[in-house]
Design a protein around this motif. Structure first.
Motif, mmCIF file in Angstrom:
data_model
loop_
_atom_site.group_PDB
_atom_site.id
_atom_site.type_symbol
_atom_site.label_atom_id
_atom_site.label_comp_id
_atom_site.label_asym_id
_atom_site.label_seq_id
_atom_site.Cartn_x
_atom_site.Cartn_y
_atom_site.Cartn_z
ATOM 1 N N GLU A 155 0.166 11.313 -10.667
ATOM 2 C CA GLU A 155 0.674 10.059 -10.102
ATOM 3 C C GLU A 155 -0.113 9.659 -8.848
ATOM 4 N N ILE A 156 -0.528 10.648 -8.085
ATOM 5 C CA ILE A 156 -1.355 10.356 -6.910
ATOM 6 C C ILE A 156 -2.676 9.737 -7.344
ATOM 7 N N GLN A 157 -3.276 10.311 -8.370
ATOM 8 C CA GLN A 157 -4.555 9.783 -8.862
ATOM 9 C C GLN A 157 -4.398 8.400 -9.473
ATOM 10 N N GLN A 158 -3.314 8.181 -10.194
ATOM 11 C CA GLN A 158 -3.129 6.910 -10.903
ATOM 12 C C GLN A 158 -2.590 5.799 -10.006
ATOM 13 N N ASP A 159 -1.733 6.144 -9.056
ATOM 14 C CA ASP A 159 -1.058 5.141 -8.233
ATOM 15 C C ASP A 159 -1.608 5.072 -6.805
ATOM 16 N N VAL A 160 -1.516 6.193 -6.113
ATOM 17 C CA VAL A 160 -1.810 6.212 -4.675
ATOM 18 C C VAL A 160 -3.278 5.956 -4.390
ATOM 19 N N GLU A 161 -4.161 6.683 -5.050
ATOM 20 C CA GLU A 161 -5.586 6.592 -4.719
ATOM 21 C C GLU A 161 -6.158 5.197 -4.984
ATOM 22 N N LYS A 162 -5.507 4.422 -5.825
ATOM 23 C CA LYS A 162 -5.980 3.072 -6.129
ATOM 24 C C LYS A 162 -5.431 2.035 -5.152
ATOM 25 N N SER A 163 -4.433 2.427 -4.357
ATOM 26 C CA SER A 163 -3.809 1.461 -3.459
ATOM 27 C C SER A 163 -3.323 2.152 -2.189
ATOM 28 N N THR A 164 -4.291 2.643 -1.405
ATOM 29 C CA THR A 164 -3.954 3.260 -0.137
ATOM 30 C C THR A 164 -5.100 3.031 0.835
ATOM 31 N N PHE A 165 -5.029 3.679 1.989
ATOM 32 C CA PHE A 165 -6.032 3.499 3.040
ATOM 33 C C PHE A 165 -7.029 4.649 3.024
ATOM 34 N N ASN A 166 -8.231 4.374 3.512
ATOM 35 C CA ASN A 166 -9.270 5.402 3.510
ATOM 36 C C ASN A 166 -8.891 6.630 4.339
ATOM 37 N N ASN A 167 -8.193 6.413 5.453
ATOM 38 C CA ASN A 167 -7.820 7.590 6.247
ATOM 39 C C ASN A 167 -6.757 8.435 5.546
ATOM 40 N N ILE A 168 -5.930 7.796 4.713
ATOM 41 C CA ILE A 168 -4.950 8.563 3.927
ATOM 42 C C ILE A 168 -5.670 9.393 2.866
ATOM 43 N N LEU A 169 -6.709 8.826 2.268
ATOM 44 C CA LEU A 169 -7.509 9.588 1.314
ATOM 45 C C LEU A 169 -8.145 10.807 1.986
ATOM 46 N N LEU A 170 -8.572 10.638 3.240
ATOM 47 C CA LEU A 170 -9.150 11.771 3.978
ATOM 48 C C LEU A 170 -8.122 12.878 4.195
ATOM 49 N N VAL A 171 -6.911 12.505 4.586
ATOM 50 C CA VAL A 171 -5.856 13.506 4.818
ATOM 51 C C VAL A 171 -5.538 14.242 3.523
ATOM 52 N N LYS A 226 0.837 -1.204 0.000
ATOM 53 C CA LYS A 226 0.000 0.000 0.000
ATOM 54 C C LYS A 226 0.870 1.252 0.000
ATOM 55 N N TRP A 227 0.385 2.280 -0.705
ATOM 56 C CA TRP A 227 1.004 3.592 -0.581
ATOM 57 C C TRP A 227 0.481 4.252 0.701
ATOM 58 N N ASP A 228 1.365 4.941 1.377
ATOM 59 C CA ASP A 228 1.019 5.517 2.676
ATOM 60 C C ASP A 228 1.786 6.825 2.843
ATOM 61 N N LEU A 229 1.431 7.565 3.875
ATOM 62 C CA LEU A 229 2.183 8.754 4.266
ATOM 63 C C LEU A 229 3.034 8.406 5.480
ATOM 64 N N PRO A 230 4.236 8.959 5.589
ATOM 65 C CA PRO A 230 5.095 8.633 6.733
ATOM 66 C C PRO A 230 4.483 9.098 8.045
ATOM 67 N N LYS A 231 4.535 8.219 9.040
ATOM 68 C CA LYS A 231 3.945 8.516 10.348
ATOM 69 C C LYS A 231 4.458 7.498 11.352
ATOM 70 N N GLY A 232 4.220 7.738 12.640
ATOM 71 C CA GLY A 232 4.608 6.774 13.656
ATOM 72 C C GLY A 232 4.149 7.198 15.028
ATOM 73 N N LYS A 233 4.337 6.315 15.973
ATOM 74 C CA LYS A 233 3.857 6.509 17.340
ATOM 75 C C LYS A 233 4.580 7.656 18.046
ATOM 76 N N ILE A 234 3.825 8.449 18.798
ATOM 77 C CA ILE A 234 4.401 9.523 19.611
ATOM 78 C C ILE A 234 5.022 8.903 20.858
ATOM 79 N N GLU A 235 6.273 9.217 21.120
ATOM 80 C CA GLU A 235 6.959 8.662 22.282
ATOM 81 C C GLU A 235 6.600 9.424 23.543
ATOM 82 N N SER A 236 6.798 8.793 24.683
ATOM 83 C CA SER A 236 6.478 9.404 25.970
ATOM 84 C C SER A 236 7.224 10.729 26.144
ATOM 85 N N GLY A 237 6.509 11.794 26.469
ATOM 86 C CA GLY A 237 7.120 13.101 26.679
ATOM 87 C C GLY A 237 7.399 13.887 25.417
ATOM 88 N N GLU A 238 7.090 13.306 24.269
ATOM 89 C CA GLU A 238 7.358 13.951 22.986
ATOM 90 C C GLU A 238 6.137 14.740 22.525
#
Length: 203
Positions: free
Chosen positions: A176-192, A90-102
């Motif tokens: 490229e987003i329309q042709q590649d990403v939107e066809k193979s990503t997550f619904n919450n990524i489409l929302l963002v 899947k195509w995605d946007l970079p993200k990750g868990k917030i660490e304690s105190g961050e």
């Protein structure tokens, strides 16, 4: 209104019934689990739980589950392209868990830098928050992800963080987003992307 995705199916928390397969008038917390069961174990694609005070409803929903917070970003380069990662098919946007105190914004910058092998990112503004559910040791978890607009002006080629299962990092234009990403990503990524592109033009 709040939208929570469970296995790409949608749970809506709202003030009134919605145009969905099943509407549930909120009376008690047990109805959260009923909605989850419908979305996970039946063919139902979307459910709405409604209550006249949607903020109270949302507060009860968050208190009913374990909550994990994450942060990430939509990064724009000088060519006005957006940075995407490719992980687990899947195509995605970079993200990750917030660490304690961050802080949220520090976590967003750190995660983008780590997953894409970049530095000297500039944090611009907050975009939106997305929500999805998954399980840890069979227990449901609500993940809240805070998204930020960032810019990158250097010429360094992004490098995928392979130990996190990322196999590609690519800059993509609107076509490229329309042709590649939107066809193979997550619904919450489409929302963002929808939130971001409604206020920003890209190439």
């Amino acid at each position: 209104m709040y939208k929570v995705f469970i296995n790409e199916k949608k749970l809506i928390l709202s003030e009134k019934p919605e145009i969905v397969e099943r509407n549930i008038a909120f009376e008690q917390d047990l109805q959260f689990d009923i909605a989850m069961d419908l979305l996970q174990n039946t063919s139902t694609k979307d459910v709405a739980i409604y209550h006249n005070d949607v903020e109270e409803l949302w507060s009860k929903f968050q208190n009913h589950y374990q909550v994990i917070e994450a942060a990430g970003g939509i990064v724009i380069n000088p060519e006005n392209k957006i940075l995407f990662i490719y992980r687990l098919g899947k195509w995605d946007l970079p993200k990750g868990k917030i660490e304690s105190g961050e802080s949220r914004d520090d976590a967003a910058l750190r995660e983008v830098e780590e997953e894409c092998g970049l530095s000297n990112l500039q944090l611009l503004d907050f975009i939106s928050t997305t929500y999805h559910m998954y399980h840890i040791k069979s227990q449901p978890v609500l993940k809240k992800t805070y998204w930020y607009h960032m810019s990158y002006s250097d010429a360094k080629t992004p490098i995928p963080q392979v130990e996190e299962g990322i196999t590609k990092v690519e800059w993509k234009n609107k076509v490229e987003i329309q042709q590649d990403v939107e066809k193979s990503t997550f619904n919450n990524i489409l929302l963002v992307l929808e939130d971001f592109l409604s206020n920003h033009d890209i190439s």
